[in-house]
Write an enzyme that holds these catalytic residues in place. Structure first.
Site, PDB file in Angstrom:
ATOM      1  CG  HIS A 135      -0.497   0.214   2.503  1.00  0.00           C
ATOM      2  ND1 HIS A 135      -0.193  -0.814   3.359  1.00  0.00           N
ATOM      3  CD2 HIS A 135      -0.223   1.343   3.188  1.00  0.00           C
ATOM      4  CE1 HIS A 135       0.236  -0.324   4.514  1.00  0.00           C
ATOM      5  NE2 HIS A 135       0.227   0.988   4.437  1.00  0.00           N
ATOM      6  CB  SER A 156       3.109   1.268   6.445  1.00  0.00           C
ATOM      7  OG  SER A 156       1.885   0.782   6.852  1.00  0.00           O
ATOM      8  CG  ASP A 216       0.470  -4.106   2.436  1.00  0.00           C
ATOM      9  OD1 ASP A 216       0.990  -3.501   1.533  1.00  0.00           O
ATOM     10  OD2 ASP A 216      -0.055  -3.613   3.418  1.00  0.00           O
TER      11      ASP A 216
END
Ligand code: ARG
Ligand code: GLU
Length: 709
Positions: free
Chosen positions: A94, A644, A228
């Site tokens: 992402h 992230s 991810d």
């Protein structure tokens, strides 16, 4: 260190030594904390006692290559890490989503099918994407406050801070190529730190799994366990210096890169997340927390539920609409789910009453000191601020989210300024992904809520008139969507600067502009002034809290600067009678695999691999004794948005995973960390390798990496 010698010593996470000079000791708090790498020597004893085997110098050093040299700020909101001697870089799917999307077209749908460069030549450049390595960070409080004396006003202090910061940034960035610096205030301006980065502007896409792997579970499993990652490579000029994209650039040679651990993880193992958390508010007073958990989160959740329900209804009816709204829907759903966890978590923890208790004790201690009036002053400022913040948040989740009106307002502005190309680009992007019934229904739902829930004092005159004229929000919507020429792409394409009078009379443009004007005059100036006063008081309150609890180790709130969080692999119990194990496996993906549901429709290749149990060296023995592949794990590291893509590191400093989320029940950790519920979620590095090897067949990438046990 300030002029007044308030911070005499910074051992540990800014342990305050009072003017009397008592040196505070640091106390260990259960895995809470986002520590400054340059001060990690204060925590290293605790880290080592929990299993870490490296030294503070291994984590951060300005004299030798250290782990920090393998960590980057990816773009302006994620973290990434270097995993080969040739600049190979790992981050989340992402985080690279925008880049992957830009390279995608109907013929090459890399989002859907994934992308793998099979040679260096095939690696795709990304305009506008850069990564930043931290060269060094340092306490520059005395430099930044040079010339400040307590008799000066706050405005004078600000201007001194500004001038000194600019001067310092100018000096340090002159030292070499590609340098970028920021001066950040920590602890609400009690301390200032310089962060000097080397920024590389040629970062190429090397590989990304298909969304059905990289975003498996979509928004349903978001804040739980989508998995991810994507892979990039940093390029540099031939002297290894930062450079914009050029064919002549060569792969960057890092000072340090992560070795990859194949040893796997077990409950209780030490873990360490090294990355760039964005924003936390750990030291705010009860009143600020009450607003978040009792007013703001519930209101925003309710408004987003309305929009999500509408989107869901139309998305499930049409594939076209599903594609059009998938990214918008993800954006709306992400914070929506986070807020639910945050609100529940704060209520469960009783953060508001615990803080009220704390404040009582603080007030007692503060009697007769310079801190005695802070809390009542803060409290009354919060009271004054609340209606303005509420109005702004409502505006942003309602009127400012009406797609047609925001678009119309921006196009009108561009056209009036003669920027036809800009307007055409906006239009192209807008109409491709626009579905009027969703927008109109959301308008009716959210604007009705605005009219009902926002106190009348904050109703824009314009809105009152429209409502009086049309009698109801839904009639108003009929008129606005029925009459606006911006619902018609062909008409918009014919507009020119000369039509600006007509454009400004268009109901969609008027809506956008009238609300903006109202916000600029009736909300923003008041909110800004009150917020400023509150921030100033927090500077004192923060200092007061440190003096009040001299033994506590305070870490500065996250502000997108490099931090160390450490903890251990650990499951948790989200509800009575339920326990989540710390590791998930391919079995979970297969259980959910469903060709009928977009978010759970895995590639056929993965089904084949599963059927043949063709896991190669990535196989482990699952709890049931059967062969499987590890996928995700959870641990107790204190992380936040921005983490992230962060490397998750084991006791030997080797890479075991890639951070991508927190469990939604623990998202109140931006305000209060609860060791029972707060878990960060990471992708097991072995699943990354399995995907590259078995699914993508890009094993040439594995040859670049260094594996250890
Ligand atoms: N929860 C992740 C983070 O907080 C975002 C994952 C993006 N995916 C999504 N389905 N919205 O940012
Ligand atoms: N997905 C988040 C990010 O983009 C991390 C999740 C969190 O807030 O912890 O940084």
């Amino acid at each position: 260190m300030t002029q007044k010698g308030i911070f005499r010593n910074t051992i540990g996470a800014l342990t305050l030594t009072l003017s009397m000079g008592i040196i505070a000791e640091t106390a260990a708090y259960a895995d809470e904390g986002m520590w400054l790498p340059s001060l990690i020597s204060q925590r290293i004893g605790d880290m080592q006692s929990k299993g870490f085997r490296l030294s503070a110098e291994d984590i951060y050093s300005v004299n030798q290559a250290s782990l920090k040299d393998a960590v980057v700020l990816f773009g302006r909101g994620c973290t990434g890490e270097v995993i080969s001697a040739e600049g190979l870089l790992l981050t989340n799917h992402h985080c690279g989503y925008g880049q992957i999307q830009k390279h995608s077209s109907v013929e090459h749908d890399y989002l859907r099918d994934g992308f793998w460069a099979m040679s260096r030549k095939e690696e795709l450049p990304n305009k506008g994407l850069s990564v930043s390595f931290l060269e060094r960070m340092e306490d520059v409080t005395s430099v930044i406050l040079e010339g400040y004396t307590p008799e000066l006003t706050e405005a004078q202090r600000d201007s001194i801070v500004n001038v000194n910061s600019k001067q310092l940034i100018k000096e340090v960035t002159a030292e070499g190529k590609g340098l970028r610096a920021t001066v950040e205030s920590l602890y609400y301006g009690n301390q200032y730190f310089l962060f000097l980065y080397r920024e590389y502007g040629d970062v190429r896409l090397v590989g990304a799994p298909p969304s059905s792997i990289g975003k498996f579970g979509g928004d349903t499993d978001n804040w739980m366990w989508p998995r991810d990652f994507s892979i990039f490579r940093i390029y540099a000029d031939k002297d290894n210096n930062p450079a914009e994209y050029s064919e002549d650039n060569v792969p960057y040679t890092p000072k340090r890169f992560f070795k990859i651990s194949l040893g796997g993880v077990r409950e209780g193992d030490f873990t360490f997340v090294y990355g760039f958390p964005g924003r936390t508010q750990e030291y705010i007073m009860s009143e600020g927390v009450r607003y978040v958990s009792e007013i703001s989160d519930p209101a925003k959740i309710a408004l987003r539920t309305m929009r999500l329900d509408t989107q869901k209804k139309y998305m499930s009816e049409s594939q076209k609409v599903r594609i059009q709204y998938s990214s918008k829907n993800a954006g709306v759903a992400n914070a929506w789910k986070k807020w639910q966890g945050e609100m529940k978590g704060i209520n469960r923890l009783g953060t508001v009453s615990a803080k009220q208790e704390y404040e009582k004790r603080f007030a007692k201690w503060a009697e007769g000191t310079e801190y005695s009036t802070i809390l009542p002053r803060l409290d009354s400022l919060y009271g004054a601020l609340e209606p303005y913040t509420f109005a702004r948040e409502y505006y942003s989740e309602t009127a400012a989210s009406v797609e047609l009106c925001s678009f119309a307002g921006s196009v009108a502005k561009k056209l009036a300024g003669g920027d036809n190309e800009g307007a055409a680009a906006l239009s192209e992007a807008f109409y491709k992904d626009y579905y009027l019934p969703i927008d109109k229904e959301s308008f009716v739902a959210t604007m009705s809520a605005f009219a009902k829930d926002v106190p009348e004092k904050f109703h824009p005159e314009y809105m009152k008139k429209e409502l009086a004229k049309y009698g109801s929000v839904s009639n108003w919507a009929d008129a606005l969507f029925g009459e606006s020429l911006f619902t018609d792409a062909d008409k918009v394409a014919k507009l020119e600067a000369a039509d600006s009078a007509a454009m400004y009379a268009d109901p969609a443009v008027r809506f956008a502009n009238e609300f903006r004007k109202w916000y600029a005059s009736d909300v923003y100036p008041y909110e800004k002034r009150l917020n400023r006063e509150i921030t100033l008081l927090y500077r004192d309150y923060m200092r007061g809290q440190m003096e009040f609890e001299p033994k506590k180790a305070f870490f500065p709130d996250a502000n997108l600067t490099l931090r160390v969080a450490y903890g251990s692999i650990s499951g948790y119990s989200p509800a009575d009678g339920t326990y989540y194990k710390p590791q998930s496996t391919l079995e979970g993906i297969m259980e959910k695999d469903n060709p009928e549901i977009f978010d759970y429709d895995i590639p056929q290749r993965l089904r084949d691999i599963y059927a043949a149990k063709d896991y190669g060296q990535w196989a482990i023995t699952g709890d049931n004794g059967k062969k499987t592949v590890p996928v995700c794990f959870i641990a107790t590291n204190h992380t936040s948005g921005g983490n992230s893509g962060s490397p998750v590191i084991n006791k030997d400093g080797n890479l075991i995973g890639l951070n991508f989320d927190r469990v939604w029940e623990g998202t109140m950790s931006d305000i209060e960390f609860d060791p029972d519920y707060c878990r960060n979620i990471s992708l097991d590095i072995r699943y990354v390798l399995f995907t590259i090897d078995k699914l993508a067949g890009a094993d040439h990438l594995l040859k670049e990496m260094v594996f250890v046990n």
